[in-house]
Every structure is written in C-alpha cells, then in structure tokens.
Design a protein around this motif. Structure first.
Motif, PDB file in Angstrom:
ATOM      1  N   HIS A 134      -5.419  -6.309  45.904  1.00  0.00           N
ATOM      2  CA  HIS A 134      -4.062  -6.077  46.405  1.00  0.00           C
ATOM      3  C   HIS A 134      -3.488  -4.745  45.932  1.00  0.00           C
ATOM      4  O   HIS A 134      -2.602  -4.187  46.588  1.00  0.00           O
ATOM      5  CB  HIS A 134      -3.124  -7.209  45.941  1.00  0.00           C
ATOM      6  N   ASP A 135      -3.971  -4.251  44.788  1.00  0.00           N
ATOM      7  CA  ASP A 135      -3.456  -2.968  44.278  1.00  0.00           C
ATOM      8  C   ASP A 135      -4.192  -1.771  44.861  1.00  0.00           C
ATOM      9  O   ASP A 135      -3.972  -0.624  44.450  1.00  0.00           O
ATOM     10  CB  ASP A 135      -3.521  -2.936  42.750  1.00  0.00           C
ATOM     11  N   GLY A 136      -5.094  -2.017  45.822  1.00  0.00           N
ATOM     12  CA  GLY A 136      -5.799  -0.928  46.496  1.00  0.00           C
ATOM     13  C   GLY A 136      -7.090  -0.504  45.847  1.00  0.00           C
ATOM     14  O   GLY A 136      -7.837   0.305  46.414  1.00  0.00           O
ATOM     15  N   THR A 137      -7.416  -1.038  44.670  1.00  0.00           N
ATOM     16  CA  THR A 137      -8.664  -0.680  44.002  1.00  0.00           C
ATOM     17  C   THR A 137      -9.820  -1.443  44.635  1.00  0.00           C
ATOM     18  O   THR A 137      -9.638  -2.536  45.186  1.00  0.00           O
ATOM     19  CB  THR A 137      -8.593  -0.970  42.495  1.00  0.00           C
ATOM     20  N   SER A 185      -4.137  -6.246  54.259  1.00  0.00           N
ATOM     21  CA  SER A 185      -5.480  -5.641  54.257  1.00  0.00           C
ATOM     22  C   SER A 185      -6.562  -6.677  53.985  1.00  0.00           C
ATOM     23  O   SER A 185      -7.697  -6.315  53.642  1.00  0.00           O
ATOM     24  CB  SER A 185      -5.551  -4.526  53.206  1.00  0.00           C
ATOM     25  N   THR A 211     -10.881  -4.797  49.199  1.00  0.00           N
ATOM     26  CA  THR A 211     -10.072  -4.185  48.152  1.00  0.00           C
ATOM     27  C   THR A 211      -9.146  -5.230  47.530  1.00  0.00           C
ATOM     28  O   THR A 211      -8.790  -6.227  48.163  1.00  0.00           O
ATOM     29  CB  THR A 211      -9.207  -3.032  48.698  1.00  0.00           C
ATOM     30  N   SER A 253      -8.400  -7.987  39.758  1.00  0.00           N
ATOM     31  CA  SER A 253      -8.488  -6.525  39.704  1.00  0.00           C
ATOM     32  C   SER A 253      -8.605  -6.060  38.257  1.00  0.00           C
ATOM     33  O   SER A 253      -7.733  -6.353  37.431  1.00  0.00           O
ATOM     34  CB  SER A 253      -7.226  -5.906  40.317  1.00  0.00           C
TER      35      SER A 253
END
Length: 556
Positions: free
Chosen positions: A120-123, A255, A118, A204
């Motif tokens: 860093h922004d979770g996408t 993550s 993923t 991203s």
C-alpha cells in the motif's frame, strides 16, 4: 429457541468443510498463477459502503502479534500471505505465491512469487520482503513474546531465534526477486496449511521499520501495540483509513493486483452486546454481523433475516491451571469434569446442532477419535472424587470474560454462571473473577498467574489436528501449567509424520492421553453464525474465518 423446521426457512448454507477432513491437503499442488481468483477484474470501480457489526474491537492490527478473531477479521483484508485457502476444499491455493515445490524430504519449499505486486505504501513486494518478514518473526525477543502472547510463530515453528536448536525454522533465502526458499530443520506435514494463518501475512518492510513494529510503546484499549500495530501496511484489497474508539474503516486499494469486488469502504463497528448488534441490523445501521447467539435467533427468524451458519471448526473448553496447588491433583480435575453437565450447557447456550466435545480435535479433521474416553456427568461421583482427593474447600478463582462474543463462546457470562452453579453443587469453592475482554482477558488467562479455572476456546485456522492439540498442549504454557513430556514428544512426532492411517492413530493416542490427564474440559464444538441484511446476496462464510470482503456480493 426456534425449531429446526422454522430455521430452515431463513438459514442459508455457510461454507462447508467438504474436504477439510480428507487427507492429502498437504500435497504439493501445481496451481496456475490465477487459480482461485476471477479471470477478470471487476468492471466497475468499487463504490459500495459495507457496515459490519463485530463483537469487540480488535486487540491489535499487527497479525504477527494479535491472534484474536476480530483482529484477524480486519488484517485479512489488509495483508496477504504466500498461500490462501480454497473456500470449498480447504486446500492451499495461490495468493502472493503462484506456485511452489517441496524438496529435501519435506524440509525445503521454493515459492514462485506473483509479479507486479506492490504494498500500500508503493514499495515492491518481492523475495527480500518475504525474508524480512520471516526473519523478523524468528527474531522476536523473549520480552516481546511475553508482551504479545498472541504471536503464532512459536506454535507453528516451535521456537524463536533465542532457542534455535528447538525451532523448525532454519532460513529464508531470496533466490531471485520472484523466488524465495524456506528451509526447515525437520519435516512439518501441515506447513502449507500453517502458512495460511493471518500471522504469516507479508507486511511492507519499509512500514515495519518506520512503525518500529517490535517496540510495543503504544496503548490502545489497554493493549500494548507498536506504531505499526495501529497502522499496518500490506498488499491486500483494502487499506486502513481510520481506527477510532468504536470502529475501524478500510478503503479499497486502487492498485490491488486481484479482483477488488464491489465494496469501496468497510466500516467494522463494534457492539459488545448481542442485543445491540441485532438491533443495529434491524435498524439498518449495519449490513451484517457475526456471532449470532441463541437469544438472537427467534427475533431474526421472525423478521425473516438471513442467517448463515459455519460448520463447526472450534472447541469451547474450561481450562484448569495445574500451577494452582489443588489442581495438580488429578482426582480434583476429574471431579471438575464429572461435575460439568455439557448437555445442559449446549442446549441452553449454543446454536442447534452444536455437538458435545470429548476431545480437542473436531469431527471433520483427520485424527478425530470416535472412541475418545470421557468421564461423563455424574454429580455423586464428582463429590466422591473430591473427598478421595482430600479437597478441603480451597478457593478456586474462575476467570471469565465480560462484554464479548466469540465464535466458540456466544454468551460467556451466562455460560460461566451455569458452570459455576454445577461446580458449586459438587462441593467446589468457586470465586468468580470477571475480566473485560478489552482489558487483557486473553493475556491474563494464557500467562502464568492465579487463574485456577477459566473459560476459553480455540478456533481452528487450518485443516490439521496439529492446529488444535499443538498450540494448546504441545508444550508447557501459562494457561494450563500442563507438563506431560510423553504427550509433548508424541505431538512433535505427529507433526512430521506423512498423512495417513499411522498419523491419524498417533493423534488418537494423543487425544486419549490428554483426556486421561484432564488439563482442560472440552465442552462443545460450537456452530457459529452470521446475520445479514437483505442487501447481501452472498457472503463468503468460512469455517476457518478466511472471509475476505471482496467476495461479498451486494444487490445493485
């Protein structure tokens, strides 16, 4: 300068280009998904703080638009590309792609993507994200290209979407969430190596959109940037915490899919003078710094500090702009080459074992010409050439950067002063034009303008002669005003030739023709070095500057 004997007591080996000059680096590997990375994650949560001294602030943090060393040093920690670089061999290794195949006579590459990654922004990272990035780079407008001459896409793919017939990029296709296909219009032998450039790191898509990545409506240190360029979002082991006037702080990505190493926080601290970087190390304010200069060596040796040298993988040169009247005359350009005493420059301003350059391809790269022609240093002949050319004292503006140290140019003010003295002795009328590095020096000398002469260099980013002669002399540009359709054609042909003797001979011929027309004077293949505190057990020195800080090892 200290002697070679005294240096050996403190210098550690940097990363060697053991196989960078070996043909076969562009073969299609069959890597395993974990190739090139530790088999298990670090046992402990990264908690160490590492302070690193840099020679300048980054010019921007969007790697697609900023190609200076300090920008790339930081973006390498934040964003990753499909392909990485083996520290020992220089061959492409898995990164966000775990394996790949080549087909269609070298015009199609299919990549299997790493799963569970993923941003860093979770996408999610997937094939659609890869294509969003490639399509963005291809679509850069002419206006954006002018605003950001640091873009690397055109140097590799030859053109953007506004000139599709000239571009070797054809398309990006998401075949599945974990499979992406890149199609080229023609074979490019060094394609995989080129993908290791920081410029082709995958950002991203959500962050690119939110940060209006193609709209440079922000200013930082005099540089036009987008909102994304001040806050990049990638998949790398570190994410941006802050970017202040004197430093950039990164923090570990909790993550991250790979080994996170020991470091939880990196502070990149800018010191624009070599002595202030040295003093910061001696005072314990930083754990290491790049761009050790000749003047630093004695003090570092006396204090027993670690010095890590990189193998030479850059070329420093004096550029000449043929768009400036008198420099269109070959005899004048040849006179400038004859007037420059390279040996004196290297002895006085570069680290020991720096080699004199007679071409733009370094010795360890296939395509280096052992018999490249050079005029040599001959002051009397330089004066005669100027007389033969009808030179009548026309003023030549000589641009040089202030308050910066580059791997290829350790002390630009001193180097300029000596070259200016040599040129003046030959009878040239030199007008100094000092420009702060942070105030757009790169853009000024790489764009059309009144710069007659300038100091600059090129740091190689991947192991192929194309990476040196292509970006500099593959087409007419604002830096040199150089126009040689025959050389342009030969460079373009060499890009697609299979590795081997015939391709090497093509680059030998290209080097000969560039030397004969003197669009610039190559001075040196500099050795660059880092200084480290005793706290550092090992540092991943890389000739192509692919130095990711998860691989820094610190004492407990």
């Amino acid at each position: 300068m200290p002697s070679s004997t005294s240096r050996r007591t403190v210098i550690k080996s940097g990363a060697l280009l053991l196989a960078l000059g070996v043909t076969g680096c562009t073969g299609v590997p069959s890597p395993s998904p974990s190739s090139g990375f530790p088999s298990s994650a670090a046992a402990a949560e990264p908690g160490a703080t590492f302070n690193f001294g840099t020679a300048a602030q980054p010019l921007g943090l969007d790697p697609a638009l900023s190609s200076d060393v300090e920008s790339q040093r930081i973006t390498r920690q934040i964003l990753e590309g499909l392909v990485g670089v083996d520290q020992t061999t220089g061959k492409p290794t898995p990164l966000l792609a775990t394996e790949w195949t080549e087909s269609n006579e070298g015009r199609t590459y299919t990549f299997k993507l790493r799963g569970g990654v993923t941003f860093h922004d979770g996408t999610p990272f997937d094939a659609e994200a890869v294509c969003t990035n490639f399509n963005r780079w291809f679509a850069f407008s002419p206006d954006l290209q002018r605003q950001a001459p640091g873009s690397s896409f055109k140097g590799v793919f030859k053109a953007h979407a506004d000139e599709p017939d000239l571009s070797i990029f054809k398309s990006c296709t998401a075949l599945a969430a974990d499979t992406v296909q890149l199609d080229l219009t023609q074979r490019f032998t060094a394609f995989l190596q080129a993908l290791t450039l920081p410029a082709f790191a995958i950002a991203s898509p959500a962050a690119l959109a939110a940060g209006n990545a193609n709209v440079l409506d922000r200013q930082k240190s005099g540089q036009p940037l987008s909102a994304f360029g001040t806050n990049p979002v990638g998949t790398g082991p570190f994410s941006l915490s802050s970017w202040d006037e004197g430093s950039v702080t990164l923090v570990t990505n909790s993550s991250y899919w790979g080994d996170r190493g020991q470091i939880g926080t990196i502070n990149f601290m800018a010191y624009d003078h070599p002595q202030t970087r040295l003093q910061a190390l001696l005072d314990g304010k930083i754990d290491g710094y790049d761009a050790v200069t000749v003047g630093n060596f004695d003090q570092l040796v006396k204090r027993g500090k670690q010095i890590v040298q990189r193998d030479p993988f850059s070329v420093m040169y004096v550029g000449m702009n043929q768009a400036v009247g008198i420099l269109a005359n070959l005899k004048v350009r040849q006179a400038i080459e004859l007037a420059i005493d390279k040996e004196t420059l290297i002895r006085r301003f570069f680290i020991d074992n720096t080699a004199k350059a007679t071409q733009f391809v370094p010795p360890k790269i296939s395509g280096f010409n052992n018999n490249a022609p050079e005029l040599g240093h001959d002051l009397a002949k330089a004066k005669q050439y100027l007389k033969d050319a009808g030179y009548a004292g026309e003023e030549l503006k000589f641009y040089y950067p202030l308050n910066v140290t580059r791997p290829y140019l350790p002390t630009p003010e001193k180097v300029y002063a000596e070259i200016s003295r040599q040129l003046t002795a030959a009878g040239l009328n030199i007008r100094p034009v000092p420009v702060e590095w942070s105030e757009g020096y790169l853009q000024k000398v790489q764009s059309p303008g009144d710069h007659a002469l300038h100091l600059l260099g090129w740091n190689g980013s991947y192991s192929d002669a194309e990476n040196f002669v292509g970006p500099l002399f593959g087409e007419k540009n604002g830096e040199f005003g150089y126009q040689d359709p025959q050389v342009f054609s030969k460079i373009n042909r060499a890009r697609s030739m299979p590795e081997g003797e015939e391709r090497d001979e093509q680059y030998h011929t290209i080097n000969d023709q560039i030397a004969a027309t003197v669009p610039a004077v190559p001075i040196a293949f500099p050795i660059s070095a880092l200084a480290l505190s005793d706290r550092v057990v090992s540092y991943p020195a890389s000739p192509v500057l692919n130095e990711v800080f998860t691989k820094v090892q610190l004492k407990p």
